[in-house]
Design a protein around this motif. Structure first.
Motif, PDB file in Angstrom:
ATOM      1  N   SER A 100      85.895  13.081  55.383  1.00 40.47           N
ATOM      2  CA  SER A 100      85.821  11.900  56.250  1.00 40.47           C
ATOM      3  C   SER A 100      86.773  10.789  55.819  1.00 40.47           C
ATOM      4  O   SER A 100      86.912   9.793  56.528  1.00 40.47           O
ATOM      5  CB  SER A 100      84.390  11.354  56.284  1.00 40.47           C
ATOM      6  OG  SER A 100      84.007  10.851  55.019  1.00 40.47           O
ATOM      7  N   THR A 148      91.105  10.828  63.775  1.00 46.04           N
ATOM      8  CA  THR A 148      89.713  11.047  63.414  1.00 46.04           C
ATOM      9  C   THR A 148      88.826  10.834  64.637  1.00 46.04           C
ATOM     10  O   THR A 148      89.219  10.166  65.599  1.00 46.04           O
ATOM     11  CB  THR A 148      89.259  10.104  62.289  1.00 46.04           C
ATOM     12  OG1 THR A 148      89.406   8.744  62.718  1.00 46.04           O
ATOM     13  CG2 THR A 148      90.071  10.334  61.030  1.00 46.04           C
ATOM     14  N   GLN A 151      81.657  11.471  64.246  1.00 44.41           N
ATOM     15  CA  GLN A 151      80.711  12.576  64.040  1.00 44.41           C
ATOM     16  C   GLN A 151      79.262  12.104  64.140  1.00 44.41           C
ATOM     17  O   GLN A 151      78.380  12.842  64.574  1.00 44.41           O
ATOM     18  CB  GLN A 151      80.973  13.194  62.668  1.00 44.41           C
ATOM     19  CG  GLN A 151      80.098  14.375  62.312  1.00 44.41           C
ATOM     20  CD  GLN A 151      80.420  14.913  60.931  1.00 44.41           C
ATOM     21  OE1 GLN A 151      80.780  14.167  60.026  1.00 44.41           O
ATOM     22  NE2 GLN A 151      80.305  16.223  60.767  1.00 44.41           N
ATOM     23  N   LEU A 191      80.523   7.650  61.181  1.00 45.93           N
ATOM     24  CA  LEU A 191      81.053   8.627  60.235  1.00 45.93           C
ATOM     25  C   LEU A 191      82.221   9.363  60.892  1.00 45.93           C
ATOM     26  O   LEU A 191      82.031  10.085  61.870  1.00 45.93           O
ATOM     27  CB  LEU A 191      79.970   9.624  59.842  1.00 45.93           C
ATOM     28  CG  LEU A 191      80.373  10.688  58.817  1.00 45.93           C
ATOM     29  CD1 LEU A 191      80.698  10.047  57.470  1.00 45.93           C
ATOM     30  CD2 LEU A 191      79.254  11.717  58.652  1.00 45.93           C
ATOM     31  N   THR A 193      85.404  12.081  61.328  1.00 47.35           N
ATOM     32  CA  THR A 193      85.704  13.475  61.001  1.00 47.35           C
ATOM     33  C   THR A 193      87.053  13.828  61.616  1.00 47.35           C
ATOM     34  O   THR A 193      87.481  13.204  62.590  1.00 47.35           O
ATOM     35  CB  THR A 193      84.619  14.418  61.542  1.00 47.35           C
ATOM     36  OG1 THR A 193      84.994  15.783  61.277  1.00 47.35           O
ATOM     37  CG2 THR A 193      84.438  14.256  63.039  1.00 47.35           C
ATOM     38  N   SER A 199      81.664  16.148  68.012  1.00 43.25           N
ATOM     39  CA  SER A 199      81.848  14.703  67.931  1.00 43.25           C
ATOM     40  C   SER A 199      81.294  14.000  69.167  1.00 43.25           C
ATOM     41  O   SER A 199      81.091  14.612  70.211  1.00 43.25           O
ATOM     42  CB  SER A 199      83.336  14.370  67.767  1.00 43.25           C
ATOM     43  OG  SER A 199      83.847  14.930  66.578  1.00 43.25           O
TER      44      SER A 199
END
Length: 299
Positions: A100, A148, A151, A191, A193, A199
């Motif tokens: 992450s 990114t 999540q 968070l 990912t 997601s």
């Protein structure tokens, strides 16, 4: 060849600026304290990926700083609001290695809130670096080595779990959804990912029972544990809802909080989804109303 941000610092006068320059730092030429008595500038140093910064957070209260300090964040010990009548705002950074934690390759500061940056892969930090200084705006933007996606998300109305969330890789959205109100400080967390699968793809905010019933019928799930974004105020109970892997929807890349309502149209034109529900609909008083806050996200 990619470059990586490895150190951050702040100068409050010409002497400090000259020293940072001799140490290999590069200056961002935006005065963070336009209406204060001191010129405040952010500086950064570039280096190898192995030493790269992966997290930047801010604090403007002691309780916000506690979890950052306990989880190993490095504090730049200079108030970004030095010389103004605003809050004491401090910058913190961290170098993580988990999935992450994606390295930051570029940083910029904007005053006009350039919404177009979202389409270019930038993330906007939600803390106004001139917080409380009376209509002055300065926001930090970061760009990462890879895209990114979100999540998971959490909401907190105390600082008890801050250290745990930071250590698990969550990013705190550094503006209370109860800003200017009498309730508890309430913060959103997410968070990140690098994986698109699993997601979040869409978010909603409910401010009534009718809203909640409607989102349930549309297949949204309510964020748990349940925390009212308006906790401690007299206004509506405000809750966050989400969907994952909805056909035809791209995963959410980043979220931000908007307090300047004049910019909402610009954000929407830039492809940012701005939710209609005011997260801060209660509290305040007639002569000093609570700051309206709207959640925006970019897919």
């Amino acid at each position: 060849m990619a470059t990586y941000i490895t150190e951050l610092d702040v100068s409050l006068d010409d002497t400090e600026a000259s020293y940072l320059r001799t140490q290999g730092f590069k200056q961002i030429y935006v005065n963070l304290n336009m209406y204060g008595s001191r010129e405040v500038y952010l500086w950064y140093k570039e280096g190898s990926k192995d030493n790269s910064i992966t997290r930047i957070q801010f604090s403007f209260t002691n309780s916000m700083a506690e979890g950052l300090n306990a989880s190993g964040f490095e504090k730049v010990k200079k108030n970004l609001n030095t010389g103004s009548c605003g809050d004491d705002v401090f910058l913190w950074y961290f170098k993580g290695t988990t999935e992450s934690h994606v390295p930051i390759t570029k940083i910029e500061v904007s005053r006009d809130d350039e919404a177009r940056k979202f389409s270019l892969g930038w993330e906007r930090m939600s803390c106004n670096l001139n917080r409380g200084s009376g209509g002055s705006w300065a926001f930090l933007w970061v760009k990462r080595e890879k895209k990114t996606y979100i999540q998971d998300m959490k909401v907190t109305d105390d600082s008890d779990n801050d250290q745990d969330y930071f250590e698990k890789g969550y990013i705190r959205v550094d503006e209370s959804t109860n800003r200017g109100a009498s309730g508890k400080p309430v913060f959103l967390w997410y968070l990140p990912t690098i994986k698109m699968e699993g997601s979040y793809v869409s978010l909603q905010v409910s401010t009534s029972v009718i809203d909640s019933q409607g989102y349930q019928k549309q297949g949204f799930l309510q964020l748990t544990p349940l925390v009212n974004l308006n906790e401690g105020n007299q206004g509506n109970k405000v809750y966050l809802w989400y969907k994952k892997e909805d056909p035809g929807h791209k995963p959410i890349q980043t979220i931000t909080l908007l307090s300047n309502q004049e910019l909402i149209d610009d954000y929407m034109k830039a492809g940012v989804t701005v939710l209609q529900g005011n997260l801060n609909s209660g509290g305040g008083c007639p002569w000093f109303p609570a700051t309206p806050l709207y959640l925006g996200y970019y897919n």
